[in-house]
Design a protein around this motif. Structure first.
Motif, PDB file in Angstrom:
ATOM      1  N   LYS A  78      61.414  34.686 -64.483  1.00 54.03           N
ATOM      2  CA  LYS A  78      62.577  35.388 -63.946  1.00 54.03           C
ATOM      3  C   LYS A  78      63.779  34.454 -64.050  1.00 54.03           C
ATOM      4  O   LYS A  78      63.657  33.247 -63.862  1.00 54.03           O
ATOM      5  N   LYS A 101      66.969  32.444 -62.978  1.00 57.52           N
ATOM      6  CA  LYS A 101      67.319  31.857 -61.687  1.00 57.52           C
ATOM      7  C   LYS A 101      68.739  31.295 -61.734  1.00 57.52           C
ATOM      8  O   LYS A 101      69.282  31.032 -62.803  1.00 57.52           O
ATOM      9  N   GLY A 102      69.279  31.132 -60.568  1.00 54.78           N
ATOM     10  CA  GLY A 102      70.585  30.497 -60.461  1.00 54.78           C
ATOM     11  C   GLY A 102      71.703  31.360 -60.985  1.00 54.78           C
ATOM     12  O   GLY A 102      71.788  32.553 -60.721  1.00 54.78           O
ATOM     13  N   LEU A 150      70.895  34.643 -62.956  1.00 48.97           N
ATOM     14  CA  LEU A 150      70.565  35.805 -62.138  1.00 48.97           C
ATOM     15  C   LEU A 150      71.838  36.509 -61.670  1.00 48.97           C
ATOM     16  O   LEU A 150      71.912  37.732 -61.645  1.00 48.97           O
TER      17      LEU A 150
END
Length: 122
Positions: free
Chosen positions: A112, A114-115, A118
């Motif tokens: 997924k 991230k950071g 996203l």
């Protein structure tokens, strides 16, 4: 040599080549394979011994009836085995598809963003 003197004349000589129990007449000379048995399947074995002049159906012979029953049993067995093979192939394909699907779900759950990646998608 002392032992050979005591044996009868017919047992003294040793043969180098052993002939098969079936004999050499049964083997085909060119291919060295056994010749097909002509009595196993031919018109004489499958057709009736006689026919009626008025067109009535002739009864089966005893061996002919056995052959027909045996062939029907073999046909039934072939059908059931082919159905089992089809089921096994379909089941294997279904299992492989399910395994691939679970693998894809696992990979999708693990990877997924991230950071800031996203936040950019939203």
């Amino acid at each position: 040599m002392l032992l050979l003197k005591n044996l009868p004349m017919s047992m003294r000589y040793l043969h180098k080549a052993v002939q098969s129990a079936r004999g050499s007449a049964v083997l085909n000379g060119e291919t060295k394979k056994c010749v097909r048995n002509p009595n196993k399947s031919s018109l004489l074995t499958h057709l009736p011994d006689y026919t009626y002049m008025d067109g009535r159906v002739t009864p089966f012979g005893t061996n002919q009836r056995k052959r027909i029953i045996q062939q029907r049993e073999i046909a039934k067995q072939i059908v059931t085995l082919s159905k089992e093979m089809d089921f096994a192939v379909e089941r294997h394909q279904r299992n492989m598809a399910e395994a691939e699907e679970t693998k894809q779900k696992l990979l999708a759950a693990k990877l997924k963003p991230k950071g800031h990646l996203l936040l950019q998608k939203k």
